[in-house]
Scaffold this motif. Structure first.
Motif, short mmCIF file in Angstrom:
data_model
loop_
_atom_site.label_atom_id
_atom_site.label_comp_id
_atom_site.label_asym_id
_atom_site.label_seq_id
_atom_site.Cartn_x
_atom_site.Cartn_y
_atom_site.Cartn_z
N ALA A 36 12.06 -2.07 0.49
CA ALA A 36 11.59 -2.56 1.80
C ALA A 36 12.57 -2.25 2.92
O ALA A 36 12.18 -1.71 3.97
CB ALA A 36 11.30 -4.06 1.73
N PHE A 37 13.83 -2.60 2.75
CA PHE A 37 14.81 -2.33 3.81
C PHE A 37 14.93 -0.83 4.06
O PHE A 37 15.03 -0.40 5.20
CB PHE A 37 16.18 -2.93 3.46
N LYS A 38 14.94 -0.05 2.99
CA LYS A 38 15.04 1.40 3.13
C LYS A 38 13.81 1.95 3.87
O LYS A 38 13.93 2.79 4.76
CB LYS A 38 15.16 2.06 1.75
N MET A 39 12.64 1.44 3.53
CA MET A 39 11.39 1.93 4.11
C MET A 39 11.30 1.61 5.60
O MET A 39 10.89 2.45 6.40
CB MET A 39 10.20 1.30 3.37
N GLU A 89 14.45 -8.96 -9.79
CA GLU A 89 13.67 -7.76 -9.48
C GLU A 89 13.13 -7.81 -8.05
O GLU A 89 13.10 -6.80 -7.36
CB GLU A 89 12.49 -7.62 -10.44
N THR A 90 12.71 -8.99 -7.63
CA THR A 90 12.16 -9.16 -6.29
C THR A 90 13.25 -8.88 -5.24
O THR A 90 13.02 -8.16 -4.27
CB THR A 90 11.59 -10.58 -6.10
N ALA A 91 14.43 -9.45 -5.44
CA ALA A 91 15.53 -9.22 -4.51
C ALA A 91 15.91 -7.74 -4.46
O ALA A 91 16.14 -7.18 -3.38
CB ALA A 91 16.74 -10.06 -4.91
N ASP A 92 15.94 -7.09 -5.62
CA ASP A 92 16.23 -5.65 -5.66
C ASP A 92 15.16 -4.85 -4.93
O ASP A 92 15.46 -3.89 -4.23
CB ASP A 92 16.35 -5.16 -7.10
N MET A 93 13.90 -5.24 -5.09
CA MET A 93 12.80 -4.54 -4.42
C MET A 93 12.92 -4.68 -2.90
O MET A 93 12.70 -3.71 -2.17
CB MET A 93 11.46 -5.11 -4.91
N ILE A 94 13.27 -5.86 -2.44
CA ILE A 94 13.44 -6.08 -1.00
C ILE A 94 14.54 -5.16 -0.47
O ILE A 94 14.37 -4.49 0.54
CB ILE A 94 13.78 -7.55 -0.70
N ALA A 95 15.65 -5.11 -1.19
CA ALA A 95 16.80 -4.33 -0.73
C ALA A 95 16.58 -2.83 -0.85
O ALA A 95 16.78 -2.07 0.10
CB ALA A 95 18.05 -4.73 -1.51
N GLN A 96 16.16 -2.39 -2.03
CA GLN A 96 16.11 -0.96 -2.31
C GLN A 96 14.87 -0.26 -1.77
O GLN A 96 14.91 0.94 -1.49
CB GLN A 96 16.23 -0.72 -3.81
N LYS A 147 25.72 -1.98 7.29
CA LYS A 147 25.29 -1.53 8.60
C LYS A 147 23.94 -2.17 8.90
O LYS A 147 23.01 -2.05 8.13
CB LYS A 147 25.17 -0.01 8.61
N ASN A 148 23.87 -2.86 10.02
CA ASN A 148 22.63 -3.50 10.44
C ASN A 148 22.06 -2.71 11.63
O ASN A 148 22.62 -2.75 12.72
CB ASN A 148 22.89 -4.94 10.84
N PRO A 149 20.97 -1.98 11.43
CA PRO A 149 20.45 -1.14 12.51
C PRO A 149 19.96 -1.92 13.73
O PRO A 149 19.91 -1.36 14.82
CB PRO A 149 19.30 -0.38 11.86
N ALA A 175 0.82 -1.21 0.00
CA ALA A 175 0.00 0.00 0.00
C ALA A 175 0.86 1.27 0.00
O ALA A 175 0.56 2.21 -0.73
CB ALA A 175 -0.92 0.00 1.22
N ARG A 176 1.91 1.28 0.79
CA ARG A 176 2.73 2.49 0.92
C ARG A 176 3.76 2.67 -0.19
O ARG A 176 4.12 3.79 -0.51
CB ARG A 176 3.45 2.49 2.26
N SER A 177 4.23 1.59 -0.77
CA SER A 177 5.30 1.70 -1.76
C SER A 177 4.79 1.85 -3.18
O SER A 177 5.49 2.37 -4.04
CB SER A 177 6.23 0.49 -1.69
#
Length: 180
Positions: A82-85, A73-80, A109-111, A61-63
């Protein structure tokens, strides 16, 4: 009353720090509740899975992302995205197989470990951030992508980087279904 322009980011940082501290307390309590690291790891994975199953709706909904056409593409979406969000970091992605179904997310860096120096010697097999694996697996399953997700490297265990491995278990569908 006027709001200063930097106020929203300040609140985001405070809530992320609160989440990281709360997560640390959760892992500490699980370590008290369970004698074996494997039991703690399983519990964190199950909790993460439940979060991922629910979080995917918020993410979609948000992205406003489009349907991914490949595992890459799925792996890139997760990284670029989801993780950023959700964590404020962007891991790099690398493909680990010729078949194109195995990927690594490499976090410089792992928050989640901002306030953790090292794992105690008696907890050497503890996968402190295993919640992330469950979140990814649960979210992927809700979009009909079965995957195995695990930590391949962990800075808390002395590795140079934190690396999460994702192996997609099914071949992508080649057929396109059309509505009449």
């Amino acid at each position: 009353m006027s709001r200063s322009p930097g106020r929203k980011q300040e609140n985001h940082k405070i809530s992320r720090e609160l989440f990281v501290l709360t997560y640390g307390a959760l892992v500490a309590q699980l370590c008290k509740d369970y004698e074996k690291d494997e039991d703690v790891n399983d519990c964190l994975d199950r909790m993460g899975y439940s979060i991922g199953v629910r979080l995917i709706d918020d993410f979609l909904a948000r992205s406003a992302v489009k349907k991914c056409r490949s595992y890459s593409e799925t792996a890139d979406m997760i990284a670029q995205v989801a993780f950023k969000m959700y964590l404020g970091v962007t891991p790099s992605v690398s493909c680990n197989s010729a078949t194109g179904n195995e990927f690594s997310l490499i976090l410089d860096k792992n928050p989640l470990v901002d306030f953790v120096e090292e794992l105690p010697a008696e907890r050497a097999s503890l996968c402190y951030c295993n919640l992330l694996c469950g979140v990814i697996r649960g979210a992927l399953e809700m979009v009909h992508l079965a995957a195995e997700v695990s930590f391949l490297q962990d800075r808390l265990k002395g590795d140079a980087v934190t690396e999460i491995g994702i192996t997609f278990l099914r071949k992508p569908e080649d057929k396109k279904h059309r509505r009449n």
